[in-house]
Write a protein that holds these residues in place. Structure first.
Motif, PDB file in Angstrom:
ATOM      1  N   THR A   1       0.845  -1.196   0.000  1.00 23.32           N
ATOM      2  CA  THR A   1       0.000   0.000   0.000  1.00 23.32           C
ATOM      3  C   THR A   1       0.880   1.245   0.000  1.00 23.32           C
ATOM      4  O   THR A   1       2.083   1.176   0.309  1.00 23.32           O
ATOM      5  N   ALA A   2       0.278   2.364  -0.310  1.00 20.65           N
ATOM      6  CA  ALA A   2       1.003   3.638  -0.254  1.00 20.65           C
ATOM      7  C   ALA A   2       1.516   3.893   1.157  1.00 20.65           C
ATOM      8  O   ALA A   2       2.635   4.381   1.342  1.00 20.65           O
ATOM      9  N   GLU A   3       0.712   3.543   2.139  1.00 18.32           N
ATOM     10  CA  GLU A   3       1.120   3.746   3.530  1.00 18.32           C
ATOM     11  C   GLU A   3       2.343   2.891   3.873  1.00 18.32           C
ATOM     12  O   GLU A   3       3.263   3.354   4.543  1.00 18.32           O
ATOM     13  N   GLU A   4       2.348   1.639   3.404  1.00 19.39           N
ATOM     14  CA  GLU A   4       3.510   0.771   3.631  1.00 19.39           C
ATOM     15  C   GLU A   4       4.738   1.330   2.921  1.00 19.39           C
ATOM     16  O   GLU A   4       5.838   1.328   3.470  1.00 19.39           O
ATOM     17  N   ALA A   5       4.535   1.817   1.696  1.00 18.36           N
ATOM     18  CA  ALA A   5       5.650   2.403   0.937  1.00 18.36           C
ATOM     19  C   ALA A   5       6.198   3.633   1.652  1.00 18.36           C
ATOM     20  O   ALA A   5       7.417   3.833   1.699  1.00 18.36           O
ATOM     21  N   SER A   6       5.314   4.442   2.223  1.00 20.57           N
ATOM     22  CA  SER A   6       5.777   5.659   2.900  1.00 20.57           C
ATOM     23  C   SER A   6       6.660   5.331   4.100  1.00 20.57           C
ATOM     24  O   SER A   6       7.563   6.090   4.443  1.00 20.57           O
ATOM     25  N   LYS A   7       6.421   4.180   4.727  1.00 21.18           N
ATOM     26  CA  LYS A   7       7.257   3.763   5.861  1.00 21.18           C
ATOM     27  C   LYS A   7       8.656   3.338   5.398  1.00 21.18           C
ATOM     28  O   LYS A   7       9.605   3.376   6.183  1.00 21.18           O
ATOM     29  N   LEU A   8       8.770   2.939   4.139  1.00 21.34           N
ATOM     30  CA  LEU A   8      10.070   2.551   3.578  1.00 21.34           C
ATOM     31  C   LEU A   8      10.832   3.759   3.035  1.00 21.34           C
ATOM     32  O   LEU A   8      12.045   3.707   2.859  1.00 21.34           O
ATOM     33  N   HIS A   9      10.095   4.817   2.762  1.00 26.37           N
ATOM     34  CA  HIS A   9      10.676   6.016   2.161  1.00 26.37           C
ATOM     35  C   HIS A   9      11.788   6.560   3.050  1.00 26.37           C
ATOM     36  O   HIS A   9      11.657   6.608   4.259  1.00 26.37           O
ATOM     37  N   ASP A  10      12.877   6.934   2.462  1.00 29.31           N
ATOM     38  CA  ASP A  10      14.046   7.500   3.154  1.00 29.31           C
ATOM     39  C   ASP A  10      14.837   6.492   3.978  1.00 29.31           C
ATOM     40  O   ASP A  10      15.742   6.882   4.711  1.00 29.31           O
ATOM     41  N   ARG A  11      14.510   5.224   3.896  1.00 27.27           N
ATOM     42  CA  ARG A  11      15.316   4.207   4.595  1.00 27.27           C
ATOM     43  C   ARG A  11      16.537   3.858   3.756  1.00 27.27           C
ATOM     44  O   ARG A  11      16.473   3.814   2.529  1.00 27.27           O
ATOM     45  N   ALA A  12      17.625   3.578   4.418  1.00 28.90           N
ATOM     46  CA  ALA A  12      18.832   3.127   3.726  1.00 28.90           C
ATOM     47  C   ALA A  12      18.540   1.782   3.069  1.00 28.90           C
ATOM     48  O   ALA A  12      17.814   0.950   3.624  1.00 28.90           O
ATOM     49  N   GLY A  13      19.092   1.589   1.885  1.00 22.95           N
ATOM     50  CA  GLY A  13      18.928   0.320   1.190  1.00 22.95           C
ATOM     51  C   GLY A  13      17.614   0.174   0.459  1.00 22.95           C
ATOM     52  O   GLY A  13      17.270  -0.918   0.019  1.00 22.95           O
ATOM     53  N   VAL A  14      16.861   1.277   0.320  1.00 18.94           N
ATOM     54  CA  VAL A  14      15.593   1.257  -0.411  1.00 18.94           C
ATOM     55  C   VAL A  14      15.669   2.293  -1.526  1.00 18.94           C
ATOM     56  O   VAL A  14      16.024   3.445  -1.289  1.00 18.94           O
ATOM     57  N   GLU A  15      15.354   1.872  -2.734  1.00 20.07           N
ATOM     58  CA  GLU A  15      15.324   2.770  -3.887  1.00 20.07           C
ATOM     59  C   GLU A  15      13.928   2.766  -4.488  1.00 20.07           C
ATOM     60  O   GLU A  15      13.381   1.704  -4.795  1.00 20.07           O
ATOM     61  N   PHE A  16      13.351   3.947  -4.647  1.00 16.22           N
ATOM     62  CA  PHE A  16      12.071   4.103  -5.324  1.00 16.22           C
ATOM     63  C   PHE A  16      12.328   4.405  -6.798  1.00 16.22           C
ATOM     64  O   PHE A  16      13.225   5.185  -7.119  1.00 16.22           O
ATOM     65  N   VAL A  17      11.532   3.780  -7.668  1.00 12.28           N
ATOM     66  CA  VAL A  17      11.699   3.950  -9.114  1.00 12.28           C
ATOM     67  C   VAL A  17      10.341   4.195  -9.754  1.00 12.28           C
ATOM     68  O   VAL A  17       9.361   3.502  -9.448  1.00 12.28           O
ATOM     69  N   ASP A  18      10.294   5.178 -10.648  1.00  7.65           N
ATOM     70  CA  ASP A  18       9.105   5.436 -11.458  1.00  7.65           C
ATOM     71  C   ASP A  18       9.483   5.165 -12.909  1.00  7.65           C
ATOM     72  O   ASP A  18      10.366   5.832 -13.452  1.00  7.65           O
ATOM     73  N   PRO A  19       8.855   4.163 -13.561  1.00  7.73           N
ATOM     74  CA  PRO A  19       9.241   3.800 -14.920  1.00  7.73           C
ATOM     75  C   PRO A  19       8.561   4.591 -16.038  1.00  7.73           C
ATOM     76  O   PRO A  19       8.772   4.313 -17.209  1.00  7.73           O
TER      77      PRO A  19
END
Length: 122
Positions: free
Chosen positions: A20-38
């Motif tokens: 979910t977006a909420e789950e993704a927001s908890k990962l945001h700014d964490r080390a070892g996580v990369e967000f990608v928009d294709p």
């Protein structure tokens, strides 16, 4: 999970997880996580904007394995998101097929991110 997104992940043996977006927001700014928009940059600007900090890497580049050096480490957690979900799911499958151990996509895409009250960058 949207029906279009299901079609992209149904046949892959890889561990691709809708979040979910909420789950993704908890990962945001964490080390070892990369967000990608294709999506193409023009599509991002014309629609929802992009999740802050997300990298724009085209679906063609992802599927060809043409990735920036930050993606040399296949142990990072990749989170993909497009406008509504299907292209993000497709990108997630491509990352998994490239050997990334942890891959997720935002179910409902950046539209779901916005509906959750989270900011985007245009």
């Amino acid at each position: 999970m949207t029906n279009c997104a299901k079609a992209f992940v149904a046949d892959t043996p890889a561990d691709v997880t809708p979040i979910t977006a909420e789950e993704a927001s908890k990962l945001h700014d964490r080390a070892g996580v990369e967000f990608v928009d294709p999506r193409p940059v023009e599509a991002i600007a014309a629609t929802t904007g992009i999740i802050p900090g997300a990298r724009t890497i085209s679906i063609a580049e992802i599927e060809a394995g043409t990735l920036p050096p930050a993606f040399d480490d296949r142990s990072i957690h990749v989170v993909t998101s497009c406008q509504a979900g299907p292209m993000g799911a497709r990108a997630a499958v491509a990352f998994a097929e490239l050997g990334f151990a942890r891959v997720s996509y935002v179910d409902g895409g950046t539209e779901a991110w916005l509906k959750a009250g989270l900011p985007t960058r245009r």
